[in-house]
Enzyme design. Sequence first.
Site, mmCIF file in Angstrom:
data_model
loop_
_atom_site.group_PDB
_atom_site.id
_atom_site.type_symbol
_atom_site.label_atom_id
_atom_site.label_comp_id
_atom_site.label_asym_id
_atom_site.label_seq_id
_atom_site.Cartn_x
_atom_site.Cartn_y
_atom_site.Cartn_z
ATOM 1 N N THR A 38 18.979 -101.211 -71.295
ATOM 2 C CA THR A 38 19.508 -102.010 -72.295
ATOM 3 C C THR A 38 19.348 -103.653 -72.663
ATOM 4 O OG1 THR A 38 21.739 -100.528 -71.610
ATOM 5 C CG2 THR A 38 22.314 -103.109 -72.034
ATOM 6 N N ASP A 48 27.572 -107.200 -69.778
ATOM 7 C CA ASP A 48 27.620 -108.606 -69.425
ATOM 8 C C ASP A 48 25.725 -108.702 -70.272
ATOM 9 O OD1 ASP A 48 25.948 -107.884 -68.027
ATOM 10 O OD2 ASP A 48 26.912 -108.800 -66.596
ATOM 11 N N ARG A 49 25.201 -108.002 -70.324
ATOM 12 C CA ARG A 49 23.454 -107.951 -70.397
ATOM 13 C C ARG A 49 23.669 -108.090 -72.568
ATOM 14 N NH1 ARG A 49 24.011 -103.312 -67.205
ATOM 15 N NH2 ARG A 49 23.339 -101.459 -67.494
ATOM 16 N N ASP A 65 20.528 -100.183 -78.280
ATOM 17 C CA ASP A 65 18.991 -101.092 -78.059
ATOM 18 C C ASP A 65 17.696 -99.789 -77.791
ATOM 19 O OD1 ASP A 65 21.324 -99.570 -76.779
ATOM 20 O OD2 ASP A 65 21.032 -100.763 -75.488
ATOM 21 N N HIS A 66 18.691 -98.999 -77.725
ATOM 22 C CA HIS A 66 17.751 -97.789 -77.645
ATOM 23 C C HIS A 66 17.729 -96.439 -77.471
ATOM 24 C CE1 HIS A 66 20.258 -96.833 -73.677
ATOM 25 N NE2 HIS A 66 20.064 -97.999 -73.361
ATOM 26 N N ASN A 77 15.878 -103.723 -67.127
ATOM 27 C CA ASN A 77 17.195 -104.345 -66.850
ATOM 28 C C ASN A 77 17.925 -104.945 -65.491
ATOM 29 O OD1 ASN A 77 18.959 -103.685 -68.939
ATOM 30 N ND2 ASN A 77 19.850 -101.207 -68.085
ATOM 31 N N ASP A 82 25.375 -98.807 -78.092
ATOM 32 C CA ASP A 82 24.525 -98.795 -76.794
ATOM 33 C C ASP A 82 23.654 -96.919 -76.535
ATOM 34 O OD1 ASP A 82 23.125 -99.044 -74.344
ATOM 35 O OD2 ASP A 82 24.157 -100.702 -74.046
ATOM 36 N N HIS A 107 25.369 -91.170 -70.219
ATOM 37 C CA HIS A 107 24.781 -91.299 -69.066
ATOM 38 C C HIS A 107 25.360 -90.271 -67.596
ATOM 39 C CE1 HIS A 107 21.817 -94.258 -69.289
ATOM 40 N NE2 HIS A 107 22.458 -95.360 -69.362
HETATM 41 ZN ZN ZN Z 1 21.864 -99.382 -73.278
#
Ligand code: ZN
Length: 546
Positions: free
Chosen positions: A75, A158-159, A330-331, A96, A36, A289
Amino acid sequence: MLKQILCTLAAGTFATLGPSALAAPAPRLIVAISVDQFSADLYAEYRPYYTAGLKRLSGGIVFPSGYQSHGATETCPGHSTILTGARPARTGIVANEWIDQSLARADKQVYCAEDPRVPGSSSKSYTASAQHLKVPTLGDRLKAASPQSVVVSVAGKDRAALMLGGHEVDELWFWDGLRYTTLAGRAGTPPPAVDVANATAAKAIASPVSAALPEPCRGHAHAVPVGSRTVGLAARRPAGDARAFRTALEFDRATTDLALDLLRARGLGTHATTDLLAIGLSATDYVGHVYGVEGAEMCAQVLSVDQNVGRILAALDGLKVPYLVVLTADHGGHDLPERIRRHAIPDAARVDPALNPETLGRRLAGEFGLAGPALMAVAPAGDIYLARSVPEALRPRVLEAARAAYAAHPQVAAVYTAAELHRLLAPVNPVDEWTLAERLRASFDPERSGDLLVVLKPHVTPIADPSVYVATHGSPWNYDRRVPILFYYPGVEGYEQPLPVETVDIAPTLASWIPLALPADEIDGRCLEIAPEGSPTCPGSLPGAH
Ligand code: ZN
Protein backbone atom coordinates in the site's frame (compact mmCIF):
# COMPACT_ATOMS: atom_id res chain seq x y z
CA MET A 1 16.61 17.39 0.20
CA LEU A 2 12.86 17.79 -0.24
CA LYS A 3 12.91 21.23 1.39
CA GLN A 4 15.62 22.16 -1.09
CA ILE A 5 13.49 21.08 -4.05
CA LEU A 6 10.44 22.96 -2.77
CA CYS A 7 12.47 26.13 -2.07
CA THR A 8 13.91 25.99 -5.57
CA LEU A 9 10.40 25.62 -6.93
CA ALA A 10 9.16 28.62 -4.99
CA ALA A 11 12.19 30.65 -6.13
CA GLY A 12 10.91 30.41 -9.68
CA THR A 13 13.11 27.91 -11.50
CA PHE A 14 9.96 25.78 -11.65
CA ALA A 15 8.63 26.83 -15.01
CA THR A 16 4.98 26.57 -15.87
CA LEU A 17 4.03 25.86 -19.45
CA GLY A 18 2.76 28.74 -21.50
CA PRO A 19 -1.04 29.02 -21.86
CA SER A 20 -0.69 28.64 -25.62
CA ALA A 21 0.24 24.99 -25.07
CA LEU A 22 -3.31 24.22 -23.97
CA ALA A 23 -6.48 24.81 -25.90
CA ALA A 24 -8.85 22.88 -23.59
CA PRO A 25 -9.73 24.80 -20.40
CA ALA A 26 -7.43 24.04 -17.47
CA PRO A 27 -9.25 21.98 -14.82
CA ARG A 28 -10.33 23.94 -11.75
CA LEU A 29 -10.22 20.71 -9.80
CA ILE A 30 -8.19 17.51 -10.17
CA VAL A 31 -9.50 14.47 -8.31
CA ALA A 32 -7.29 11.42 -7.83
CA ILE A 33 -9.07 8.32 -6.53
CA SER A 34 -7.09 5.33 -5.32
CA VAL A 35 -9.03 2.12 -4.69
CA ASP A 36 -6.82 0.01 -2.45
CA GLN A 37 -6.09 -3.46 -3.95
CA PHE A 38 -8.31 -2.80 -7.00
CA SER A 39 -6.39 -5.04 -9.42
CA ALA A 40 -6.73 -4.88 -13.18
CA ASP A 41 -8.32 -8.34 -12.88
CA LEU A 42 -11.01 -7.14 -10.47
CA TYR A 43 -11.76 -4.10 -12.62
CA ALA A 44 -12.20 -6.36 -15.66
CA GLU A 45 -14.15 -9.09 -13.87
CA TYR A 46 -17.00 -6.80 -12.76
CA ARG A 47 -16.97 -4.43 -15.73
CA PRO A 48 -20.26 -5.77 -17.19
CA TYR A 49 -22.02 -4.93 -13.90
CA TYR A 50 -20.98 -1.29 -13.43
CA THR A 51 -23.94 1.07 -13.54
CA ALA A 52 -22.60 4.24 -11.89
CA GLY A 53 -19.16 5.86 -11.54
CA LEU A 54 -17.02 3.02 -12.85
CA LYS A 55 -19.33 2.77 -15.85
CA ARG A 56 -18.79 6.45 -16.63
CA LEU A 57 -15.04 6.20 -16.13
CA SER A 58 -15.02 3.13 -18.39
CA GLY A 59 -16.41 5.37 -21.14
CA GLY A 60 -13.47 7.73 -20.66
CA ILE A 61 -9.83 6.99 -21.24
CA VAL A 62 -9.10 3.46 -20.11
CA PHE A 63 -5.71 1.89 -19.55
CA PRO A 64 -6.87 -1.57 -18.41
CA SER A 65 -3.27 -2.72 -17.98
CA GLY A 66 -1.63 -0.06 -15.84
CA TYR A 67 1.35 -1.08 -13.76
CA GLN A 68 2.60 -0.43 -10.29
CA SER A 69 5.92 -1.33 -11.84
CA HIS A 70 7.93 -2.18 -8.75
CA GLY A 71 8.36 -5.45 -6.88
CA ALA A 72 7.22 -4.38 -3.40
CA THR A 73 3.52 -4.16 -4.28
CA GLU A 74 2.29 -2.91 -0.92
CA THR A 75 0.00 0.00 0.00
CA CYS A 76 2.59 2.57 1.00
CA PRO A 77 4.99 2.13 -1.95
CA GLY A 78 2.04 1.99 -4.36
CA HIS A 79 0.42 5.17 -3.05
CA SER A 80 3.81 6.89 -3.13
CA THR A 81 3.97 6.47 -6.94
CA ILE A 82 0.52 7.77 -7.88
CA LEU A 83 0.91 11.52 -7.37
CA THR A 84 4.70 11.84 -7.35
CA GLY A 85 5.54 10.38 -10.76
CA ALA A 86 8.36 8.52 -9.02
CA ARG A 87 8.96 4.85 -8.32
CA PRO A 88 9.57 3.71 -4.74
CA ALA A 89 13.34 3.57 -5.40
CA ARG A 90 13.10 7.37 -5.66
CA THR A 91 10.25 8.05 -3.19
CA GLY A 92 12.11 6.05 -0.55
CA ILE A 93 8.92 4.17 0.36
CA VAL A 94 10.27 0.65 -0.16
CA ALA A 95 7.61 -1.21 1.83
CA ASN A 96 4.84 -0.63 4.35
CA GLU A 97 7.39 -1.42 7.03
CA TRP A 98 11.13 -1.91 6.93
CA ILE A 99 13.98 -2.46 9.38
CA ASP A 100 16.26 0.38 10.50
CA GLN A 101 18.91 -0.98 12.86
CA SER A 102 20.34 2.50 13.45
CA LEU A 103 17.24 3.54 15.41
CA ALA A 104 17.86 4.24 19.08
CA ARG A 105 14.49 2.78 20.11
CA ALA A 106 14.08 -0.91 20.92
CA ASP A 107 11.68 -1.43 17.99
CA LYS A 108 13.85 -1.44 14.86
CA GLN A 109 10.82 -1.83 12.61
CA VAL A 110 9.78 1.40 10.88
CA TYR A 111 6.31 2.16 9.59
CA CYS A 112 6.39 4.02 6.26
CA ALA A 113 4.07 6.80 7.43
CA GLU A 114 5.46 7.45 10.90
CA ASP A 115 8.09 9.72 12.41
CA PRO A 116 10.31 7.35 14.43
CA ARG A 117 12.15 10.33 15.98
CA VAL A 118 9.16 10.98 18.24
CA PRO A 119 10.19 9.88 21.76
CA GLY A 120 8.39 6.81 23.02
CA SER A 121 7.00 5.86 19.60
CA SER A 122 7.13 2.43 17.98
CA SER A 123 6.06 1.08 14.60
CA LYS A 124 2.77 0.00 16.21
CA SER A 125 2.19 3.10 18.36
CA TYR A 126 3.41 5.93 16.22
CA THR A 127 2.99 9.53 15.15
CA ALA A 128 1.71 9.66 11.56
CA SER A 129 3.95 11.65 9.23
CA ALA A 130 5.01 11.94 5.58
CA GLN A 131 8.63 12.56 6.50
CA HIS A 132 9.86 9.28 4.95
CA LEU A 133 8.56 10.41 1.54
CA LYS A 134 11.70 11.75 -0.15
CA VAL A 135 9.99 13.57 -3.04
CA PRO A 136 7.24 16.17 -3.46
CA THR A 137 3.75 15.15 -4.54
CA LEU A 138 1.76 16.90 -7.24
CA GLY A 139 -0.04 18.74 -4.42
CA ASP A 140 3.29 19.92 -2.98
CA ARG A 141 4.39 21.17 -6.39
CA LEU A 142 1.02 22.81 -6.99
CA LYS A 143 1.21 24.64 -3.64
CA ALA A 144 4.76 25.78 -4.41
CA ALA A 145 3.74 27.18 -7.80
CA SER A 146 0.37 28.63 -6.71
CA PRO A 147 0.00 28.87 -2.92
CA GLN A 148 -3.69 29.77 -3.25
CA SER A 149 -4.45 26.28 -4.67
CA VAL A 150 -6.15 24.09 -2.08
CA VAL A 151 -4.98 20.49 -1.62
CA VAL A 152 -7.14 18.03 0.34
CA SER A 153 -6.38 14.35 1.02
CA VAL A 154 -8.86 11.95 2.63
CA ALA A 155 -8.42 8.19 2.96
CA GLY A 156 -9.35 5.12 4.93
CA LYS A 157 -5.64 4.65 5.83
CA ASP A 158 -3.10 7.15 7.10
CA ARG A 159 -0.43 5.91 4.69
CA ALA A 160 -2.78 6.41 1.72
CA ALA A 161 -3.76 9.95 2.76
CA LEU A 162 -0.13 10.91 3.46
CA MET A 163 1.48 9.41 0.36
CA LEU A 164 -1.20 10.91 -1.92
CA GLY A 165 -1.30 14.25 -0.10
CA GLY A 166 2.38 14.79 0.67
CA HIS A 167 4.05 17.43 2.79
CA GLU A 168 2.10 20.63 2.20
CA VAL A 169 -1.50 19.44 2.22
CA ASP A 170 -4.20 21.88 3.43
CA GLU A 171 -6.59 19.23 4.81
CA LEU A 172 -5.59 15.66 5.58
CA TRP A 173 -7.97 13.15 7.18
CA PHE A 174 -7.74 9.41 7.63
CA TRP A 175 -9.43 6.60 9.56
CA ASP A 176 -7.20 5.62 12.50
CA GLY A 177 -9.09 2.43 13.40
CA LEU A 178 -11.71 4.19 15.51
CA ARG A 179 -12.34 7.58 13.92
CA TYR A 180 -11.33 9.98 11.15
CA THR A 181 -8.48 12.08 12.42
CA THR A 182 -5.57 14.22 11.23
CA LEU A 183 -1.87 14.68 12.01
CA ALA A 184 -0.86 15.39 15.59
CA GLY A 185 0.39 18.90 14.86
CA ARG A 186 -2.86 19.83 13.16
CA ALA A 187 -5.18 19.08 16.06
CA GLY A 188 -7.72 21.75 16.87
CA THR A 189 -11.40 21.91 16.13
CA PRO A 190 -12.16 19.51 13.29
CA PRO A 191 -14.47 20.82 10.58
CA PRO A 192 -18.15 19.82 11.02
CA ALA A 193 -17.74 17.35 8.12
CA VAL A 194 -15.39 15.24 10.24
CA ASP A 195 -17.82 15.15 13.20
CA VAL A 196 -20.57 14.05 10.84
CA ALA A 197 -18.36 11.31 9.34
CA ASN A 198 -17.36 10.06 12.78
CA ALA A 199 -20.97 10.00 13.99
CA THR A 200 -22.00 8.04 10.87
CA ALA A 201 -19.12 5.58 11.34
CA ALA A 202 -19.90 5.10 15.05
CA LYS A 203 -23.51 4.31 14.20
CA ALA A 204 -22.45 1.81 11.53
CA ILE A 205 -20.00 0.09 13.90
CA ALA A 206 -22.71 -0.21 16.56
CA SER A 207 -25.08 -2.06 14.19
CA PRO A 208 -24.65 -5.71 13.18
CA VAL A 209 -24.63 -6.42 9.46
CA SER A 210 -25.78 -9.40 7.47
CA ALA A 211 -26.37 -7.68 4.16
CA ALA A 212 -28.20 -9.32 1.29
CA LEU A 213 -25.98 -9.70 -1.77
CA PRO A 214 -26.60 -7.52 -4.82
CA GLU A 215 -28.16 -9.59 -7.60
CA PRO A 216 -25.01 -9.92 -9.80
CA CYS A 217 -23.09 -11.25 -6.77
CA ARG A 218 -25.36 -14.18 -5.95
CA GLY A 219 -23.66 -16.41 -8.48
CA HIS A 220 -20.33 -15.67 -6.76
CA ALA A 221 -21.48 -17.10 -3.43
CA HIS A 222 -19.66 -20.41 -2.88
CA ALA A 223 -18.46 -21.45 0.56
CA VAL A 224 -14.70 -22.01 0.85
CA PRO A 225 -13.37 -23.43 4.13
CA VAL A 226 -10.10 -21.87 5.27
CA GLY A 227 -8.70 -22.72 8.69
CA SER A 228 -11.61 -22.51 11.15
CA ARG A 229 -13.55 -20.05 8.97
CA THR A 230 -15.62 -20.10 5.81
CA VAL A 231 -15.32 -17.37 3.19
CA GLY A 232 -17.02 -16.76 -0.14
CA LEU A 233 -20.52 -15.87 1.05
CA ALA A 234 -22.07 -12.52 2.06
CA ALA A 235 -19.94 -10.58 4.56
CA ARG A 236 -21.30 -10.47 8.12
CA ARG A 237 -20.11 -8.57 11.11
CA PRO A 238 -21.23 -8.36 14.71
CA ALA A 239 -22.25 -5.10 16.41
CA GLY A 240 -19.41 -3.13 17.97
CA ASP A 241 -16.56 -4.61 15.91
CA ALA A 242 -14.49 -1.62 14.72
CA ARG A 243 -11.93 -3.87 12.99
CA ALA A 244 -14.63 -5.55 10.93
CA PHE A 245 -16.02 -2.10 10.01
CA ARG A 246 -13.02 -1.75 7.70
CA THR A 247 -14.46 -4.52 5.50
CA ALA A 248 -17.95 -2.98 5.56
CA LEU A 249 -19.60 -1.23 2.65
CA GLU A 250 -20.25 1.71 5.04
CA PHE A 251 -16.49 2.34 5.38
CA ASP A 252 -15.81 3.62 1.86
CA ARG A 253 -19.20 5.32 1.90
CA ALA A 254 -18.18 7.32 4.98
CA THR A 255 -14.77 8.19 3.47
CA THR A 256 -16.49 9.32 0.26
CA ASP A 257 -19.01 11.45 2.18
CA LEU A 258 -16.21 13.06 4.16
CA ALA A 259 -14.24 13.87 1.00
CA LEU A 260 -17.32 15.40 -0.65
CA ASP A 261 -18.25 17.40 2.45
CA LEU A 262 -14.69 18.79 2.61
CA LEU A 263 -14.82 19.51 -1.13
CA ARG A 264 -17.83 21.75 -0.49
CA ALA A 265 -16.53 23.22 2.78
CA ARG A 266 -13.18 24.21 1.25
CA GLY A 267 -14.78 25.46 -1.98
CA LEU A 268 -12.66 23.14 -4.14
CA GLY A 269 -13.04 23.99 -7.81
CA THR A 270 -14.27 27.51 -7.09
CA HIS A 271 -10.85 29.17 -6.98
CA ALA A 272 -9.00 30.94 -9.78
CA THR A 273 -6.27 28.28 -9.71
CA THR A 274 -6.46 24.48 -9.84
CA ASP A 275 -7.29 22.62 -6.62
CA LEU A 276 -6.49 18.98 -5.87
CA LEU A 277 -8.53 16.38 -4.01
CA ALA A 278 -7.06 12.93 -3.30
CA ILE A 279 -9.41 10.19 -2.11
CA GLY A 280 -8.20 6.82 -0.84
CA LEU A 281 -10.95 4.18 -0.67
CA SER A 282 -9.46 1.46 1.52
CA ALA A 283 -12.23 -1.09 2.13
CA THR A 284 -11.50 -3.15 -1.01
CA ASP A 285 -8.10 -4.02 0.47
CA TYR A 286 -9.51 -5.17 3.81
CA VAL A 287 -12.15 -7.25 2.01
CA GLY A 288 -9.37 -8.82 -0.09
CA HIS A 289 -7.32 -9.70 2.99
CA VAL A 290 -10.19 -11.00 5.13
CA TYR A 291 -12.29 -12.78 2.47
CA GLY A 292 -10.08 -13.04 -0.64
CA VAL A 293 -10.72 -11.41 -4.00
CA GLU A 294 -12.91 -13.93 -5.85
CA GLY A 295 -15.87 -14.36 -3.53
CA ALA A 296 -19.28 -12.75 -3.16
CA GLU A 297 -17.90 -10.39 -0.49
CA MET A 298 -15.58 -8.74 -3.02
CA CYS A 299 -18.30 -8.64 -5.65
CA ALA A 300 -20.51 -6.59 -3.31
CA GLN A 301 -17.55 -4.38 -2.39
CA VAL A 302 -16.58 -3.59 -6.00
CA LEU A 303 -20.19 -2.76 -6.92
CA SER A 304 -20.23 -0.45 -3.90
CA VAL A 305 -17.06 1.30 -5.16
CA ASP A 306 -18.95 1.83 -8.42
CA GLN A 307 -21.71 3.62 -6.46
CA ASN A 308 -19.27 5.76 -4.43
CA VAL A 309 -17.39 6.83 -7.55
CA GLY A 310 -20.75 7.71 -9.08
CA ARG A 311 -21.47 10.01 -6.15
CA ILE A 312 -18.05 11.66 -6.54
CA LEU A 313 -18.70 12.34 -10.24
CA ALA A 314 -22.17 13.68 -9.50
CA ALA A 315 -20.68 16.14 -7.00
CA LEU A 316 -18.07 17.23 -9.56
CA ASP A 317 -20.75 17.72 -12.23
CA GLY A 318 -22.58 19.94 -9.75
CA LEU A 319 -19.63 22.33 -9.60
CA LYS A 320 -20.13 23.20 -13.27
CA VAL A 321 -16.40 23.81 -13.77
CA PRO A 322 -13.80 21.90 -15.83
CA TYR A 323 -12.47 18.98 -13.81
CA LEU A 324 -10.15 16.04 -14.41
CA VAL A 325 -10.43 12.69 -12.63
CA VAL A 326 -8.06 9.75 -12.44
CA LEU A 327 -8.83 6.46 -10.75
CA THR A 328 -6.24 3.77 -10.09
CA ALA A 329 -4.97 1.46 -7.36
CA ASP A 330 -1.91 1.12 -5.16
CA HIS A 331 -1.40 -2.56 -6.13
CA GLY A 332 -3.31 -5.58 -7.36
CA GLY A 333 -4.15 -8.66 -5.35
CA HIS A 334 -4.23 -12.42 -5.21
CA ASP A 335 -6.92 -14.78 -3.98
CA LEU A 336 -6.58 -17.29 -1.15
CA PRO A 337 -4.75 -20.52 -2.11
CA GLU A 338 -7.65 -22.70 -0.90
CA ARG A 339 -9.93 -21.24 -3.60
CA ILE A 340 -7.22 -20.91 -6.25
CA ARG A 341 -6.42 -24.62 -5.86
CA ARG A 342 -10.08 -25.48 -6.40
CA HIS A 343 -10.59 -23.28 -9.42
CA ALA A 344 -7.32 -22.94 -11.27
CA ILE A 345 -3.83 -23.62 -9.99
CA PRO A 346 -3.32 -26.95 -8.18
CA ASP A 347 0.01 -25.96 -6.64
CA ALA A 348 -1.18 -22.70 -5.01
CA ALA A 349 0.03 -22.87 -1.41
CA ARG A 350 0.65 -21.07 1.84
CA VAL A 351 4.23 -20.26 2.72
CA ASP A 352 6.23 -22.96 4.51
CA PRO A 353 6.79 -21.84 8.14
CA ALA A 354 10.41 -23.02 7.71
CA LEU A 355 10.93 -19.82 5.69
CA ASN A 356 10.22 -17.68 8.75
CA PRO A 357 13.32 -15.41 8.92
CA GLU A 358 13.54 -15.84 12.67
CA THR A 359 13.73 -19.64 12.32
CA LEU A 360 16.29 -19.37 9.55
CA GLY A 361 18.21 -16.68 11.47
CA ARG A 362 18.47 -18.91 14.53
CA ARG A 363 19.66 -21.83 12.41
CA LEU A 364 22.42 -19.66 10.92
CA ALA A 365 23.35 -18.38 14.38
CA GLY A 366 23.88 -22.00 15.43
CA GLU A 367 25.98 -22.80 12.38
CA PHE A 368 28.24 -19.75 12.81
CA GLY A 369 28.28 -19.68 16.63
CA LEU A 370 26.59 -16.26 16.82
CA ALA A 371 25.16 -14.76 20.00
CA GLY A 372 21.77 -13.79 18.49
CA PRO A 373 19.62 -14.51 15.40
CA ALA A 374 21.45 -13.65 12.18
CA LEU A 375 18.46 -12.21 10.30
CA MET A 376 15.82 -9.55 10.78
CA ALA A 377 12.73 -9.08 8.62
CA VAL A 378 9.13 -7.92 8.64
CA ALA A 379 7.76 -10.79 6.53
CA PRO A 380 8.78 -14.25 5.24
CA ALA A 381 9.78 -12.78 1.86
CA GLY A 382 10.87 -9.40 0.52
CA ASP A 383 13.53 -7.47 2.47
CA ILE A 384 15.73 -9.64 4.69
CA TYR A 385 18.36 -7.87 6.80
CA LEU A 386 21.58 -9.22 8.24
CA ALA A 387 21.56 -8.40 11.97
CA ARG A 388 24.05 -5.76 13.08
CA SER A 389 25.24 -8.13 15.78
CA VAL A 390 26.84 -10.39 13.14
CA PRO A 391 30.59 -9.62 13.38
CA GLU A 392 32.15 -7.80 10.42
CA ALA A 393 34.52 -10.64 9.58
CA LEU A 394 31.67 -13.16 9.30
CA ARG A 395 29.14 -11.01 7.42
CA PRO A 396 29.97 -12.08 3.84
CA ARG A 397 29.85 -15.77 4.77
CA VAL A 398 26.62 -15.48 6.79
CA LEU A 399 24.99 -13.49 3.98
CA GLU A 400 26.02 -16.12 1.44
CA ALA A 401 24.74 -18.94 3.68
CA ALA A 402 21.40 -17.13 4.07
CA ARG A 403 21.17 -16.57 0.32
CA ALA A 404 21.90 -20.22 -0.36
CA ALA A 405 19.38 -21.40 2.26
CA TYR A 406 16.59 -19.31 0.71
CA ALA A 407 17.57 -20.23 -2.84
CA ALA A 408 17.46 -23.95 -1.99
CA HIS A 409 13.87 -23.80 -0.73
CA PRO A 410 11.33 -25.15 -3.27
CA GLN A 411 8.92 -22.24 -2.63
CA VAL A 412 11.53 -19.58 -3.48
CA ALA A 413 11.69 -18.24 -7.04
CA ALA A 414 14.75 -16.00 -6.67
CA VAL A 415 17.06 -14.31 -4.18
CA TYR A 416 19.06 -11.17 -4.90
CA THR A 417 21.65 -9.40 -2.82
CA ALA A 418 21.45 -5.62 -2.34
CA ALA A 419 24.72 -5.30 -4.27
CA GLU A 420 23.25 -7.17 -7.26
CA LEU A 421 20.22 -4.89 -7.39
CA HIS A 422 22.18 -1.71 -6.74
CA ARG A 423 24.32 -2.15 -9.84
CA LEU A 424 21.39 -2.87 -12.21
CA LEU A 425 20.87 -0.37 -14.99
CA ALA A 426 17.48 1.24 -15.61
CA PRO A 427 15.21 -1.12 -17.57
CA VAL A 428 14.73 -0.47 -21.27
CA ASN A 429 11.92 -2.91 -22.01
CA PRO A 430 8.20 -2.15 -21.52
CA VAL A 431 7.13 -2.54 -17.91
CA ASP A 432 5.24 -5.82 -18.53
CA GLU A 433 8.46 -7.37 -19.85
CA TRP A 434 10.75 -6.38 -16.97
CA THR A 435 12.87 -9.07 -15.33
CA LEU A 436 12.22 -9.94 -11.68
CA ALA A 437 15.41 -8.11 -10.69
CA GLU A 438 14.30 -4.98 -12.55
CA ARG A 439 10.97 -5.03 -10.69
CA LEU A 440 12.75 -5.30 -7.36
CA ARG A 441 15.23 -2.58 -8.32
CA ALA A 442 12.31 -0.17 -8.85
CA SER A 443 11.47 -0.40 -5.14
CA PHE A 444 15.04 -0.72 -3.86
CA ASP A 445 16.63 2.02 -1.75
CA PRO A 446 20.17 1.22 -0.55
CA GLU A 447 19.50 3.07 2.74
CA ARG A 448 16.27 1.26 3.58
CA SER A 449 16.05 -2.03 1.68
CA GLY A 450 17.22 -5.41 2.90
CA ASP A 451 20.59 -7.10 2.40
CA LEU A 452 18.70 -9.86 0.59
CA LEU A 453 15.53 -9.63 -1.47
CA VAL A 454 13.61 -12.91 -1.48
CA VAL A 455 10.87 -13.65 -4.03
CA LEU A 456 8.41 -16.49 -3.45
CA LYS A 457 7.20 -18.49 -6.42
CA PRO A 458 3.91 -17.36 -8.03
CA HIS A 459 0.77 -18.40 -6.12
CA VAL A 460 2.65 -18.91 -2.83
CA THR A 461 0.79 -16.78 -0.27
CA PRO A 462 3.10 -15.41 2.43
CA ILE A 463 0.52 -15.94 5.19
CA ALA A 464 1.13 -19.25 6.98
CA ASP A 465 -1.76 -18.90 9.44
CA PRO A 466 -5.03 -17.81 7.80
CA SER A 467 -6.94 -17.17 11.04
CA VAL A 468 -7.26 -13.38 10.46
CA TYR A 469 -6.07 -12.53 6.94
CA VAL A 470 -6.49 -15.27 4.35
CA ALA A 471 -5.00 -13.59 1.27
CA THR A 472 -2.59 -10.80 0.37
CA HIS A 473 -0.47 -9.00 -2.22
CA GLY A 474 3.07 -7.61 -2.11
CA SER A 475 4.81 -9.84 -4.65
CA PRO A 476 6.53 -8.79 -7.90
CA TRP A 477 4.17 -11.06 -9.89
CA ASN A 478 1.84 -9.36 -12.34
CA TYR A 479 -1.37 -10.19 -10.46
CA ASP A 480 -0.04 -7.83 -7.76
CA ARG A 481 1.39 -5.23 -10.19
CA ARG A 482 -1.44 -4.72 -12.67
CA VAL A 483 -4.01 -2.01 -11.92
CA PRO A 484 -6.49 -0.05 -14.02
CA ILE A 485 -5.70 3.60 -14.81
CA LEU A 486 -8.83 5.52 -15.82
CA PHE A 487 -8.93 9.21 -16.81
CA TYR A 488 -12.13 11.18 -17.24
CA TYR A 489 -13.16 14.77 -17.87
CA PRO A 490 -16.44 16.32 -19.03
CA GLY A 491 -16.75 15.95 -22.78
CA VAL A 492 -14.06 13.27 -23.01
CA GLU A 493 -14.00 11.26 -26.19
CA GLY A 494 -13.22 7.89 -24.72
CA TYR A 495 -10.75 5.32 -25.91
CA GLU A 496 -9.08 2.23 -24.56
CA GLN A 497 -5.39 1.47 -24.83
CA PRO A 498 -4.41 -2.01 -23.65
CA LEU A 499 -0.66 -1.45 -23.86
CA PRO A 500 1.08 -1.14 -20.50
CA VAL A 501 1.46 2.29 -18.91
CA GLU A 502 2.56 3.01 -15.35
CA THR A 503 1.07 4.68 -12.29
CA VAL A 504 4.15 6.95 -12.33
CA ASP A 505 2.76 8.34 -15.60
CA ILE A 506 -0.26 9.76 -13.75
CA ALA A 507 1.45 12.76 -12.07
CA PRO A 508 3.12 14.13 -15.24
CA THR A 509 -0.14 13.60 -17.13
CA LEU A 510 -2.20 15.52 -14.56
CA ALA A 511 0.52 18.19 -14.29
CA SER A 512 0.37 18.84 -18.03
CA TRP A 513 -3.27 19.88 -17.67
CA ILE A 514 -2.70 22.47 -14.87
CA PRO A 515 -0.21 23.18 -16.53
CA LEU A 516 2.91 22.56 -14.44
CA ALA A 517 6.19 21.27 -15.84
CA LEU A 518 7.67 18.40 -13.84
CA PRO A 519 11.47 18.32 -14.24
CA ALA A 520 12.25 15.13 -16.18
CA ASP A 521 15.21 14.27 -13.94
CA GLU A 522 12.99 14.27 -10.82
CA ILE A 523 10.40 11.75 -11.99
CA ASP A 524 10.21 8.30 -13.58
CA GLY A 525 6.89 8.64 -15.44
CA ARG A 526 5.92 10.02 -18.82
CA CYS A 527 3.07 12.34 -19.76
CA LEU A 528 0.24 10.38 -21.41
CA GLU A 529 -1.53 12.36 -24.09
CA ILE A 530 -5.20 12.14 -23.06
CA ALA A 531 -6.37 15.55 -24.27
CA PRO A 532 -8.86 16.06 -27.09
CA GLU A 533 -7.56 15.80 -30.63
CA GLY A 534 -5.92 19.06 -31.67
CA SER A 535 -5.25 20.41 -28.15
CA PRO A 536 -2.45 18.30 -26.69
CA THR A 537 -1.13 19.02 -23.19
CA CYS A 538 2.03 16.90 -22.91
CA PRO A 539 5.27 18.86 -23.22
CA GLY A 540 6.60 18.35 -26.74
CA SER A 541 3.27 17.10 -28.09
CA LEU A 542 2.26 18.23 -31.53
CA PRO A 543 -1.39 18.87 -32.39
CA GLY A 544 -2.89 15.66 -33.69
CA ALA A 545 0.20 13.65 -32.73
CA HIS A 546 -1.59 11.17 -30.47
ZN1 ZN B 1 -3.04 -1.38 -0.41
